[in-house]
Enzyme design. Structure first.
Site, PDB file in Angstrom:
ATOM      1  N   SER A  81       1.067  -1.064   0.357  1.00 44.78           N
ATOM      2  CA  SER A  81       0.058   0.069   0.349  1.00 44.78           C
ATOM      3  C   SER A  81       0.725   1.018   0.113  1.00 44.78           C
ATOM      4  O   SER A  81       2.145   1.746   0.570  1.00 44.78           O
ATOM      5  CB  SER A  81      -0.900  -0.060   1.168  1.00 44.78           C
ATOM      6  OG  SER A  81      -1.798   1.372   1.790  1.00 44.78           O
ATOM      7  N   SER A  82       0.727   2.710  -0.786  1.00 48.02           N
ATOM      8  CA  SER A  82       0.856   3.154  -0.921  1.00 48.02           C
ATOM      9  C   SER A  82       0.732   4.107   0.245  1.00 48.02           C
ATOM     10  O   SER A  82       1.797   5.279   0.375  1.00 48.02           O
ATOM     11  CB  SER A  82       1.450   4.441  -2.377  1.00 48.02           C
ATOM     12  OG  SER A  82      -0.371   4.810  -1.928  1.00 48.02           O
ATOM     13  N   GLN A  83      -0.297   4.545   0.720  1.00 50.08           N
ATOM     14  CA  GLN A  83      -0.940   4.787   2.400  1.00 50.08           C
ATOM     15  C   GLN A  83       0.682   4.448   3.202  1.00 50.08           C
ATOM     16  O   GLN A  83       0.313   5.312   4.087  1.00 50.08           O
ATOM     17  CB  GLN A  83      -1.817   4.163   3.377  1.00 50.08           C
ATOM     18  CG  GLN A  83      -3.223   5.007   1.534  1.00 50.08           C
ATOM     19  CD  GLN A  83      -4.493   4.373   2.654  1.00 50.08           C
ATOM     20  OE1 GLN A  83      -4.593   4.376   3.606  1.00 50.08           O
ATOM     21  NE2 GLN A  83      -4.919   4.618   1.695  1.00 50.08           N
TER      22      GLN A  83
ATOM     23  N   ASP B 143      -7.677   1.836  -7.508  1.00 53.10           N
ATOM     24  CA  ASP B 143      -9.607   1.540  -6.633  1.00 53.10           C
ATOM     25  C   ASP B 143     -10.298   1.963  -8.452  1.00 53.10           C
ATOM     26  O   ASP B 143     -11.529   1.276  -8.827  1.00 53.10           O
ATOM     27  CB  ASP B 143      -9.505   3.473  -6.482  1.00 53.10           C
ATOM     28  CG  ASP B 143      -9.470   3.203  -4.726  1.00 53.10           C
ATOM     29  OD1 ASP B 143      -9.210   1.658  -4.582  1.00 53.10           O
ATOM     30  OD2 ASP B 143      -9.069   3.707  -3.840  1.00 53.10           O
TER      31      ASP B 143
ATOM     32  N   ARG C  81     -10.993  -7.688  -2.674  1.00 57.86           N
ATOM     33  CA  ARG C  81     -11.694  -6.836  -4.093  1.00 57.86           C
ATOM     34  C   ARG C  81     -11.490  -8.026  -5.302  1.00 57.86           C
ATOM     35  O   ARG C  81     -12.184  -7.795  -5.911  1.00 57.86           O
ATOM     36  CB  ARG C  81     -11.272  -5.881  -4.221  1.00 57.86           C
ATOM     37  CG  ARG C  81     -11.397  -4.722  -3.350  1.00 57.86           C
ATOM     38  CD  ARG C  81     -11.818  -3.171  -3.656  1.00 57.86           C
ATOM     39  NE  ARG C  81     -12.600  -2.050  -2.987  1.00 57.86           N
ATOM     40  CZ  ARG C  81     -12.214  -1.054  -3.061  1.00 57.86           C
ATOM     41  NH1 ARG C  81     -11.503  -0.399  -3.463  1.00 57.86           N
ATOM     42  NH2 ARG C  81     -13.075  -0.090  -2.613  1.00 57.86           N
TER      43      ARG C  81
END
Length: 428
Positions: free
Chosen positions: A170-172, A314, A345
């Site tokens: 995750s880039s978060q 997304d 997903r």
């Protein structure tokens, strides 16, 4: 009894949609406004669950703000430095990754004693790579349940220095470190291990940090250099651009059943990588027009594509359901991080696409979709995932209705999505 919404077949979509504010931009801007010196007025803020969780957390941490009645304008009084909890706190963040990750890092500055927790799904969303990096910089963090997952107990201690973070999930995690590092005592050098996913989201972070007066240098996204002991400064007013991921549903609808649909609030100057979604639709055969603050899409004969969509994870989901209307198969590649989002997903998308008649091959990090000759009527499970609900609304752009279970799950980013879709739809 689970709530459901049945969408009747749509003959034509046509019109203009003013997009709600971007989730990614809203929560980053709120946190930076809170950390900054001065008062910041944010306009076109997204009114949604994720943003509400961030606002509640900031309030509990002593940040004062005024929110307009429609919850889209917020005047934030910055604290001019790290967030300090006056007493031990527990913050409940729902399933808001855009609140959990940045706050987990920001609350490691100074000496807090804060627990971050959330819904059951939040406790299944990995955060170990971020925790590892923060610990390298001196942070004291405990896992309260399962190792590598929330809930977390944070007790400050992050000083900066040399840290390595895995960029492949995750880039978060990198976003959280970047936003926190300027307030650390020492300079921070963040080394990226593995392939950095969703790079455009890092550009959003760097853009916002620049807006609040902090520059970051990097060596081609492999090493990031941030000076310590800095102060964020309020830009005064900041307009949150429209949510580009939310735009994808309306643009895809136009590609399938336009007419022409214009989405406003994003355009060629947009900071969000998800605007690249329009280029994918164009490759498939739709007609796209770009303005400074709008994107317009008109119908075209759609053809299936085979593409790496790591840069727009997304919005790529919308391609999976748009593929039902294309000539030939579609393959979406390099999307492993779909598995660690609001739900897995990849598995969810494969299951629900098969229900409407598609032939689907679900790989570890790709999905291959062969559209059926005719779509089947089905009840679509949404897995408490806003994007599943919005993606599968596109099935109604056929001569087959579709039932969306738990349609209110769109509240995470787009509470009135179905009303907006109905407004531009003419029923068959």
């Amino acid at each position: 009894m689970v709530d459901s919404l049945t969408l009747q077949p749509v003959a034509l979509v046509n019109g203009t949609v003013n997009l709600p504010g971007s989730k990614s931009v809203s929560n980053r801007a709120l946190l930076l406004a809170a950390l900054a010196e001065g008062t910041t007025t944010l306009t076109n803020l997204l009114d949604s669950d994720d943003v509400r969780h961030m606002l509640n957390a900031l309030q509990a941490l002593g940040v004062s703000y005024q929110l307009s009645d429609d919850r889209t304008t917020c005047k934030v009084d910055g604290v001019g430095g790290p967030l300090v909890a006056s007493k031990p706190l527990e913050l409940f963040l729902g399933n808001a990754g855009t609140a959990m990750r940045p706050l987990a890092a920001a609350l490691c500055l100074g000496s807090n004693d804060v627990v971050l927790t959330g819904e059951p799904r939040m406790k299944e969303r990995p955060i170990g790579h971020l925790v590892d990096a923060l610990r390298q910089g001196g942070a004291q963090i405990d896992y309260l349940e399962q190792t590598d997952y929330p809930p977390l107990r944070l007790r400050g201690g992050f000083r900066g220095g040399d840290v390595t973070v895995d960029g492949s999930v995750s880039s978060q995690f990198l976003t959280a470190l970047l936003m926190t590092a300027p307030l650390a005592e020492q300079d921070t050098h963040i080394h990226i291990k593995g392939e950095l996913v969703s790079k455009p989201y890092i550009d959003i972070t760097l853009h916002l940090m620049r807006t609040f007066g902090v520059e970051v240098s990097h060596d081609n996204y492999r090493v990031f250099h941030i000076n310590g002991r800095q102060t964020y400064r309020s830009p005064g007013d900041y307009l949150v651009e429209g949510d580009a991921s939310s735009a994808s549903y309306f643009l895809a609808a136009a590609a399938i059943k336009g007419g022409t649909v214009r989405v406003t609030g994003i355009g060629k100057k947009s900071v969000q990588g998800d605007t690249k979604f329009a280029d994918v639709l164009e490759k498939m055969g739709a007609r796209i027009t770009w303005g400074d603050d709008y994107i317009e899409c008109s119908r075209g004969e759609l053809r299936g594509i085979d593409m790496d969509m790591n840069h727009i994870p997304d919005a790529a989901m919308t391609i999976a359901t748009a593929a039902l209307f294309a000539e030939g198969p579609t393959t979406i590649r390099n999307i492993y991080n779909w598995r660690v989002k609001e739900t897995d997903r990849l598995a969810a998308m494969a299951t629900e696409l098969r229900k409407v008649g598609a032939e689907v091959d679900e790989g570890e990090d790709y999905i291959h979709v062969v559209p059926p000759a005719k779509l089947k009527f089905a009840d679509i499970g949404t897995y408490n995932d806003h994007r599943m609900a919005m993606c599968f609304s596109l099935v109604a752009l056929s001569d087959t209705p579709v039932t969306i279970l738990d349609p209110k799950c769109t509240a995470k980013t787009f509470p009135d999505y179905f009303e907006q879709l109905a407004r531009i739809s003419q029923l068959a």
